[in-house]
Write an enzyme that holds these catalytic residues in place. Structure first.
Site, PDB file in Angstrom:
ATOM      1  N   GLY A 137     -64.423 -10.805  -5.414  1.00 55.60           N
ATOM      2  CA  GLY A 137     -65.195 -11.408  -4.319  1.00 55.60           C
ATOM      3  C   GLY A 137     -66.343 -12.262  -4.852  1.00 55.60           C
ATOM      4  O   GLY A 137     -66.636 -13.337  -4.325  1.00 55.60           O
ATOM      5  N   ASP A 138     -66.994 -11.793  -5.906  1.00 56.45           N
ATOM      6  CA  ASP A 138     -68.114 -12.550  -6.492  1.00 56.45           C
ATOM      7  C   ASP A 138     -67.598 -13.858  -7.104  1.00 56.45           C
ATOM      8  O   ASP A 138     -68.256 -14.905  -7.032  1.00 56.45           O
ATOM      9  CB  ASP A 138     -68.812 -11.727  -7.591  1.00 56.45           C
TER      10      ASP A 138
HETATM   11  N1  LIG Z   1     -53.646  -8.877  -4.482  1.00 57.17           N
HETATM   12  C1  LIG Z   1     -54.248 -10.055  -4.680  1.00 57.17           C
HETATM   13  N2  LIG Z   1     -53.520 -11.149  -4.985  1.00 57.17           N
HETATM   14  C2  LIG Z   1     -54.090 -12.352  -5.176  1.00 57.17           C
HETATM   15  N3  LIG Z   1     -55.422 -12.556  -5.075  1.00 57.17           N
HETATM   16  C3  LIG Z   1     -56.213 -11.504  -4.778  1.00 57.17           C
HETATM   17  C4  LIG Z   1     -55.675 -10.192  -4.566  1.00 57.17           C
HETATM   18  N4  LIG Z   1     -56.716  -9.351  -4.289  1.00 57.17           N
HETATM   19  C5  LIG Z   1     -57.848 -10.114  -4.323  1.00 57.17           C
HETATM   20  N5  LIG Z   1     -57.554 -11.402  -4.610  1.00 57.17           N
HETATM   21  C6  LIG Z   1     -58.475 -12.555  -4.718  1.00 57.17           C
HETATM   22  O1  LIG Z   1     -59.823 -12.135  -4.688  1.00 57.17           O
HETATM   23  C7  LIG Z   1     -60.488 -12.612  -3.508  1.00 57.17           C
HETATM   24  C8  LIG Z   1     -61.452 -11.556  -3.022  1.00 57.17           C
HETATM   25  O2  LIG Z   1     -60.738 -10.361  -2.798  1.00 57.17           O
HETATM   26  P1  LIG Z   1     -61.169  -9.189  -1.836  1.00 57.17           P
HETATM   27  O3  LIG Z   1     -60.784  -9.492  -0.445  1.00 57.17           O
HETATM   28  O4  LIG Z   1     -60.613  -7.954  -2.445  1.00 57.17           O
HETATM   29  O5  LIG Z   1     -62.761  -9.291  -1.891  1.00 57.17           O
HETATM   30  P2  LIG Z   1     -63.854  -8.198  -2.141  1.00 57.17           P
HETATM   31  O6  LIG Z   1     -63.467  -6.908  -1.497  1.00 57.17           O
HETATM   32  O7  LIG Z   1     -65.133  -8.814  -1.766  1.00 57.17           O
HETATM   33  O8  LIG Z   1     -63.783  -8.088  -3.704  1.00 57.17           O
HETATM   34  P3  LIG Z   1     -64.575  -7.122  -4.694  1.00 57.17           P
HETATM   35  O9  LIG Z   1     -63.523  -6.202  -5.231  1.00 57.17           O
HETATM   36  O10 LIG Z   1     -65.138  -8.039  -5.705  1.00 57.17           O
HETATM   37  O11 LIG Z   1     -65.637  -6.409  -3.883  1.00 57.17           O
HETATM   38  C9  LIG Z   1     -59.342 -12.922  -2.543  1.00 57.17           C
HETATM   39  O12 LIG Z   1     -59.676 -13.886  -1.568  1.00 57.17           O
HETATM   40  C10 LIG Z   1     -58.298 -13.460  -3.512  1.00 57.17           C
HETATM   41  O13 LIG Z   1     -58.590 -14.779  -3.890  1.00 57.17           O
HETATM   42  O1  LIG Z   2     -73.474  -1.292  -5.469  1.00 52.27           O
HETATM   43  P1  LIG Z   2     -73.269  -2.749  -5.090  1.00 52.27           P
HETATM   44  O2  LIG Z   2     -74.472  -3.583  -5.381  1.00 52.27           O
HETATM   45  O3  LIG Z   2     -72.765  -2.912  -3.692  1.00 52.27           O
HETATM   46  O4  LIG Z   2     -72.055  -3.307  -5.974  1.00 52.27           O
HETATM   47  C1  LIG Z   2     -72.142  -3.315  -7.369  1.00 52.27           C
HETATM   48  C2  LIG Z   2     -70.778  -3.640  -7.957  1.00 52.27           C
HETATM   49  O5  LIG Z   2     -69.777  -2.696  -7.588  1.00 52.27           O
HETATM   50  O6  LIG Z   2     -70.372  -4.912  -7.473  1.00 52.27           O
HETATM   51  C3  LIG Z   2     -69.808  -5.689  -8.514  1.00 52.27           C
HETATM   52  C4  LIG Z   2     -68.460  -6.193  -8.099  1.00 52.27           C
HETATM   53  O7  LIG Z   2     -68.549  -6.952  -6.943  1.00 52.27           O
HETATM   54  C5  LIG Z   2     -69.777  -4.807  -9.740  1.00 52.27           C
HETATM   55  O8  LIG Z   2     -70.018  -5.560 -10.898  1.00 52.27           O
HETATM   56  C6  LIG Z   2     -70.832  -3.776  -9.479  1.00 52.27           C
HETATM   57  O9  LIG Z   2     -70.609  -2.547 -10.154  1.00 52.27           O
END
Ligand SMILES: Nc1ncnc2c1ncn2[C@@H]1O[C@H](COP(=O)(O)OP(=O)(O)OP(=O)(O)O)[C@@H](O)[C@H]1O
Ligand SMILES: O=P(O)(O)OC[C@@]1(O)O[C@H](CO)[C@@H](O)[C@@H]1O
Length: 304
Positions: free
Chosen positions: A248-249
């Site tokens: 997401g970042d």
């Molecule tokens: N299974 C997948 N296949 C392809 N791309 C993916 C997949 N999962 C995540 N992504 C990519 O990562 C982006 C962000 O994913 P997600 O919706 O999981 O965000 P998030 O929950 O904010 O992520 P994070 O794990 O960093 O908190 C998606 O829009 C996509 O581009």
């Molecule tokens: O505890 P928060 O601040 O919600 O999230 C922190 C965190 O999970 O977010 C990043 C991935 O998005 C990681 O690098 C880190 O460990």
């Protein structure tokens, strides 16, 4: 200049195991650690994509020192405030599914809170501020709102990537962009988000509460960008998910690196998705090569 603000950075300690057995000794033969925290990740990906940023926030202790050195090595400008406490270590377990364990982080005394407010006080309307991550328990619940209120007053565009009350209460200060995932959007509107159409419908609803753009990611299903005059859907590339931490970042960084250069919202959206997937398909955060490789596989469709 883009400024990222991580109130509660971390070292992400990643352990890979076949299976996690609760209540037993588990041994991992593959471990790694990286600097973490949402804003720090955004800064690292921006750098890889050729955009400069300054990391703001708090660092302390030996873990904080590690992050400082890492940022220096990667050539990322860092104005993080030194704390007496120790920056947290978050555990990311990779077995048949990913499990994350995030600590609470060190205390941030009031005097240090003022220092950050005064750093943000130096920004101008030519800058962009990224407020990313959870609020540490030691800062007031309206801390993001205070920063956001300053941004609104001084026309400083800001991106907000957080969840829960911190997100809901800060919307009225009109962030330029918010990036909820499907669960965060669901929590905001009180309705489970299951499809891209749900994301578009409820994303539009959230626009009424202040943000200029809402970028909703739904993991492997795709992503949606809504603004007053735009609704766009993106497909995500197919691939093996190795690491979703920081996906997401990376999406925020991919978006901003294009937007800050030429203001092209749809191209920013496309690169955001490519960067998110590039990280999801990598061990650490994405590289520019991986993002470029995936860009042709991201199809953006604008809904009239
Ligand atoms: N299974 C997948 N296949 C392809 N791309 C993916 C997949 N999962 C995540 N992504 C990519 O990562 C982006 C962000 O994913 P997600 O919706 O999981 O965000 P998030 O929950 O904010 O992520 P994070 O794990 O960093 O908190 C998606 O829009 C996509 O581009
Ligand atoms: O505890 P928060 O601040 O919600 O999230 C922190 C965190 O999970 O977010 C990043 C991935 O998005 C990681 O690098 C880190 O460990």
């Amino acid at each position: 200049m883009i400024y990222t603000c991580t109130l509660n950075p971390s070292i992400d300690y990643v352990m890979e195991l076949d299976e996690v057995k609760l209540g037993q000794l588990n041994r991992s033969e593959k471990v790694a650690f990286y600097p973490g925290g949402k804003g720090i990740n955004v800064s690292r990906v921006l750098k890889r994509l050729g955009s400069e940023s300054v990391a703001l926030g708090y660092l302390g202790g030996f873990t904080g020192e590690y992050i400082r050195q890492f940022l220096d090595q990667e050539g990322i400008m860092n104005r993080c405030i030194e704390l007496e406490g120790t920056t947290r270590i978050n555990i990311k377990l990779k077995a048949n599914q990913e499990t994350e364990m995030n600590g609470t982080g060190p205390q941030i005394p009031e005097s240090e809170q003022f220092k950050l407010l005064s750093q943000v006080g130096e920004l101008t309307e030519k800058d962009i501020l990224v407020l990313a991550g959870s609020l540490p328990t030691s800062v007031p619940k309206d801390f993001y709102s205070k920063l956001a209120e300053h941004c609104l007053k001084h026309n400083i565009p800001f991106v907000l990537d957080t969840s829960g009350i911190a997100l809901a209460d800060t919307l009225r200060y009109r962030p330029f962009l918010i990036k909820p995932n499907q669960h965060e959007l669901g929590e905001l509107v009180g309705v489970p988000i299951k499809t891209l159409e749900d994301a578009a419908k409820y994303g539009k609803e959230v626009l009424q509460r202040g943000p200029e753009y809402v970028l909703v990611s739904i993991g492997g299903l795709g992503a949606v960008l809504v603004g007053k005059e735009i609704t766009a859907f993106a497909s995500v590339p197919q691939g093996e998910v190795i690491n979703s931490v920081g996906a997401g970042d990376s999406m925020v960084a991919g978006f901003l690196s294009v937007f800050a250069k030429d203001g092209n919202i749809l191209e920013a959206f496309r690169q955001g998705v490519a960067a998110g997937s590039a990280t999801a398909f990598s061990q650490d955060l994405c590289t520019v090569e991986k993002v470029q490789e995936l860009l042709p596989y991201v199809e953006v469709q604008v809904k009239e």
